[in-house]
Write a protein that holds these residues in place. Structure first.
Motif, PDB file in Angstrom:
ATOM      1  N   CYS A  48       0.824  -1.161  -0.073  1.00  0.00           N
ATOM      2  CA  CYS A  48       0.009  -0.033   0.165  1.00  0.00           C
ATOM      3  C   CYS A  48       0.975   1.369   0.177  1.00  0.00           C
ATOM      4  O   CYS A  48       2.159   1.242   0.378  1.00  0.00           O
ATOM      5  CB  CYS A  48      -1.039  -0.031   1.107  1.00  0.00           C
ATOM      6  SG  CYS A  48      -0.253   0.160   2.583  1.00  0.00           S
ATOM      7  N   GLU A  49       0.388   2.246  -0.639  1.00  0.00           N
ATOM      8  CA  GLU A  49       0.976   3.529  -0.416  1.00  0.00           C
ATOM      9  C   GLU A  49       0.836   3.889   1.308  1.00  0.00           C
ATOM     10  O   GLU A  49       0.127   3.542   2.097  1.00  0.00           O
ATOM     11  CB  GLU A  49       0.050   4.601  -0.992  1.00  0.00           C
ATOM     12  CG  GLU A  49      -0.009   4.284  -2.463  1.00  0.00           C
ATOM     13  CD  GLU A  49      -0.590   5.420  -3.271  1.00  0.00           C
ATOM     14  OE1 GLU A  49      -1.174   6.467  -2.709  1.00  0.00           O
ATOM     15  OE2 GLU A  49      -1.087   5.342  -4.678  1.00  0.00           O
ATOM     16  N   ARG A  50       1.908   4.858   1.462  1.00  0.00           N
ATOM     17  CA  ARG A  50       1.870   5.345   2.961  1.00  0.00           C
ATOM     18  C   ARG A  50       0.625   6.123   3.280  1.00  0.00           C
ATOM     19  O   ARG A  50      -0.075   6.698   2.536  1.00  0.00           O
ATOM     20  CB  ARG A  50       3.155   6.407   2.980  1.00  0.00           C
ATOM     21  CG  ARG A  50       4.170   5.669   3.154  1.00  0.00           C
ATOM     22  CD  ARG A  50       5.551   6.362   3.876  1.00  0.00           C
ATOM     23  NE  ARG A  50       6.715   5.912   3.493  1.00  0.00           N
ATOM     24  CZ  ARG A  50       7.085   4.600   4.017  1.00  0.00           C
ATOM     25  NH1 ARG A  50       6.521   4.056   4.938  1.00  0.00           N
ATOM     26  NH2 ARG A  50       8.250   4.312   3.711  1.00  0.00           N
ATOM     27  N   ARG A  51       0.257   5.797   4.492  1.00  0.00           N
ATOM     28  CA  ARG A  51      -1.192   6.321   4.890  1.00  0.00           C
ATOM     29  C   ARG A  51      -2.401   6.036   4.187  1.00  0.00           C
ATOM     30  O   ARG A  51      -3.435   6.802   4.001  1.00  0.00           O
ATOM     31  CB  ARG A  51      -1.111   8.010   5.267  1.00  0.00           C
ATOM     32  CG  ARG A  51       0.054   8.315   6.329  1.00  0.00           C
ATOM     33  CD  ARG A  51       0.463   9.769   6.257  1.00  0.00           C
ATOM     34  NE  ARG A  51       0.789  10.252   5.028  1.00  0.00           N
ATOM     35  CZ  ARG A  51       2.173  10.266   4.567  1.00  0.00           C
ATOM     36  NH1 ARG A  51       3.043   9.544   5.446  1.00  0.00           N
ATOM     37  NH2 ARG A  51       2.508  10.636   3.550  1.00  0.00           N
ATOM     38  N   ALA A  52      -2.531   4.814   3.412  1.00  0.00           N
ATOM     39  CA  ALA A  52      -3.464   4.334   2.836  1.00  0.00           C
ATOM     40  C   ALA A  52      -4.748   4.236   3.736  1.00  0.00           C
ATOM     41  O   ALA A  52      -4.407   4.057   4.860  1.00  0.00           O
ATOM     42  CB  ALA A  52      -3.280   3.133   1.979  1.00  0.00           C
ATOM     43  N   PRO A  53      -5.999   4.590   3.634  1.00  0.00           N
ATOM     44  CA  PRO A  53      -7.018   4.509   4.404  1.00  0.00           C
ATOM     45  C   PRO A  53      -7.035   3.228   5.045  1.00  0.00           C
ATOM     46  O   PRO A  53      -7.260   2.042   3.991  1.00  0.00           O
ATOM     47  CB  PRO A  53      -8.242   4.718   3.815  1.00  0.00           C
ATOM     48  CG  PRO A  53      -7.722   5.813   2.453  1.00  0.00           C
ATOM     49  CD  PRO A  53      -6.223   5.101   2.268  1.00  0.00           C
ATOM     50  N   ASP A  54      -7.435   2.921   6.156  1.00  0.00           N
ATOM     51  CA  ASP A  54      -7.671   1.367   7.010  1.00  0.00           C
ATOM     52  C   ASP A  54      -8.542   0.771   6.155  1.00  0.00           C
ATOM     53  O   ASP A  54      -8.611  -0.357   5.803  1.00  0.00           O
ATOM     54  CB  ASP A  54      -7.756   1.624   8.355  1.00  0.00           C
ATOM     55  CG  ASP A  54      -6.290   2.038   9.108  1.00  0.00           C
ATOM     56  OD1 ASP A  54      -5.621   2.364   8.747  1.00  0.00           O
ATOM     57  OD2 ASP A  54      -6.535   2.006  10.310  1.00  0.00           O
ATOM     58  N   SER A  55      -9.751   1.548   5.768  1.00  0.00           N
ATOM     59  CA  SER A  55     -11.071   1.055   5.359  1.00  0.00           C
ATOM     60  C   SER A  55     -10.666   0.384   3.922  1.00  0.00           C
ATOM     61  O   SER A  55     -11.253  -0.652   3.420  1.00  0.00           O
ATOM     62  CB  SER A  55     -11.927   1.978   5.265  1.00  0.00           C
ATOM     63  OG  SER A  55     -11.916   3.054   4.656  1.00  0.00           O
ATOM     64  N   GLU A  56      -9.982   1.100   3.123  1.00  0.00           N
ATOM     65  CA  GLU A  56      -9.771   0.587   1.822  1.00  0.00           C
ATOM     66  C   GLU A  56      -8.773  -0.510   1.811  1.00  0.00           C
ATOM     67  O   GLU A  56      -9.029  -1.498   1.077  1.00  0.00           O
ATOM     68  CB  GLU A  56      -8.789   1.684   1.099  1.00  0.00           C
ATOM     69  CG  GLU A  56      -8.484   1.323  -0.364  1.00  0.00           C
ATOM     70  CD  GLU A  56      -7.740   2.259  -1.027  1.00  0.00           C
ATOM     71  OE1 GLU A  56      -6.950   1.926  -2.146  1.00  0.00           O
ATOM     72  OE2 GLU A  56      -7.726   3.482  -0.781  1.00  0.00           O
ATOM     73  N   ILE A  58      -2.046  -1.907   7.340  1.00  0.00           N
ATOM     74  CA  ILE A  58      -1.586  -3.312   7.256  1.00  0.00           C
ATOM     75  C   ILE A  58      -1.724  -4.160   8.602  1.00  0.00           C
ATOM     76  O   ILE A  58      -2.241  -5.006   8.753  1.00  0.00           O
ATOM     77  CB  ILE A  58      -0.273  -3.396   6.583  1.00  0.00           C
ATOM     78  CG1 ILE A  58       0.007  -3.169   5.108  1.00  0.00           C
ATOM     79  CG2 ILE A  58       0.385  -4.688   6.793  1.00  0.00           C
ATOM     80  CD1 ILE A  58       1.186  -2.849   4.405  1.00  0.00           C
ATOM     81  N   LEU A  59      -1.286  -3.351   9.693  1.00  0.00           N
ATOM     82  CA  LEU A  59      -1.358  -3.968  11.060  1.00  0.00           C
ATOM     83  C   LEU A  59      -2.670  -4.006  11.374  1.00  0.00           C
ATOM     84  O   LEU A  59      -3.065  -5.049  12.078  1.00  0.00           O
ATOM     85  CB  LEU A  59      -0.804  -3.028  11.935  1.00  0.00           C
ATOM     86  CG  LEU A  59       0.898  -2.578  11.718  1.00  0.00           C
ATOM     87  CD1 LEU A  59       1.320  -1.594  12.495  1.00  0.00           C
ATOM     88  CD2 LEU A  59       1.545  -3.878  11.629  1.00  0.00           C
ATOM     89  N   ALA A  60      -3.534  -3.108  10.838  1.00  0.00           N
ATOM     90  CA  ALA A  60      -5.251  -3.417  11.218  1.00  0.00           C
ATOM     91  C   ALA A  60      -5.667  -4.665  10.546  1.00  0.00           C
ATOM     92  O   ALA A  60      -6.450  -5.371  11.052  1.00  0.00           O
ATOM     93  CB  ALA A  60      -5.969  -2.068  10.782  1.00  0.00           C
ATOM     94  N   VAL A  61      -5.190  -4.780   9.498  1.00  0.00           N
ATOM     95  CA  VAL A  61      -5.786  -6.110   8.644  1.00  0.00           C
ATOM     96  C   VAL A  61      -5.168  -7.384   9.361  1.00  0.00           C
ATOM     97  O   VAL A  61      -5.898  -8.259   9.679  1.00  0.00           O
ATOM     98  CB  VAL A  61      -5.403  -6.171   7.278  1.00  0.00           C
ATOM     99  CG1 VAL A  61      -5.713  -7.599   6.577  1.00  0.00           C
ATOM    100  CG2 VAL A  61      -5.934  -4.945   6.414  1.00  0.00           C
ATOM    101  N   ALA A  62      -4.052  -7.355   9.940  1.00  0.00           N
ATOM    102  CA  ALA A  62      -3.494  -8.578  10.564  1.00  0.00           C
ATOM    103  C   ALA A  62      -4.037  -8.626  11.737  1.00  0.00           C
ATOM    104  O   ALA A  62      -4.643  -9.790  12.174  1.00  0.00           O
ATOM    105  CB  ALA A  62      -2.012  -8.363  10.961  1.00  0.00           C
TER     106      ALA A  62
END
Length: 139
Positions: free
Chosen positions: A18-26, A60-64
């Motif tokens: 992902c790009e830096r600071r990509a939205p968590d929801s996306e 990424i951390l949120a997905v994990a």
């Protein structure tokens, strides 16, 4: 790098870029879409994997965390070694981060030589995802 456990129930790894600071929801929506497209549930994930430059990336951390799996990171040199196995190598990605792919390469690297892609890279506006699995062959 966290330890991952691959077994008969958790034999898949979700690769994310992902790009830096990509939205968590996306990034979460893309992860869910990748699992759906691969025909697997979150319960079949062993880990999430990405490039080390995204080791502190909240999405990424949120997905994990959402799937309650470890997240593992690899440097660009290690990911570049996966290039022959990528379905969608990219010169643009190479120019930006030093390897020809992040999502596919990270998923493959997390499992190792026995890995196979079950879902090549899919994209959203700010992220990519891919799914690899280990083939558990009976002798």
């Amino acid at each position: 790098m966290s330890e991952i456990t691959i077994d008969e129930t958790r034999r898949h790894v979700l690769g994310l870029g992902c790009e830096r600071r990509a939205p968590d929801s996306e990034v979460m929506a893309l992860a869910v879409e990748a699992l759906r497209a691969a025909g697997i549930s979150g319960a079949e994930l062993a880990a999430v994997a990405s490039i080390d430059s995204r080791a502190q990336e909240p999405a990424i951390l949120a997905v994990a965390a959402h799937f309650s799996v470890p997240v593992v990171f690899f440097d660009a040199v290690r990911l570049e070694k996966e290039t022959p196995r990528l379905r969608n190598p990219s010169e643009i990605v190479f120019a930006r981060v030093g390897c020809h792919g992040v999502a596919e390469a990270a998923a493959l690297a997390a499992i190792g030589e026995a890995a196979e892609l079950v879902l090549g890279k899919i994209k959203s506006r700010h992220a990519t995802a891919a799914v690899a699995r280990i083939g558990l062959h009976k002798a």
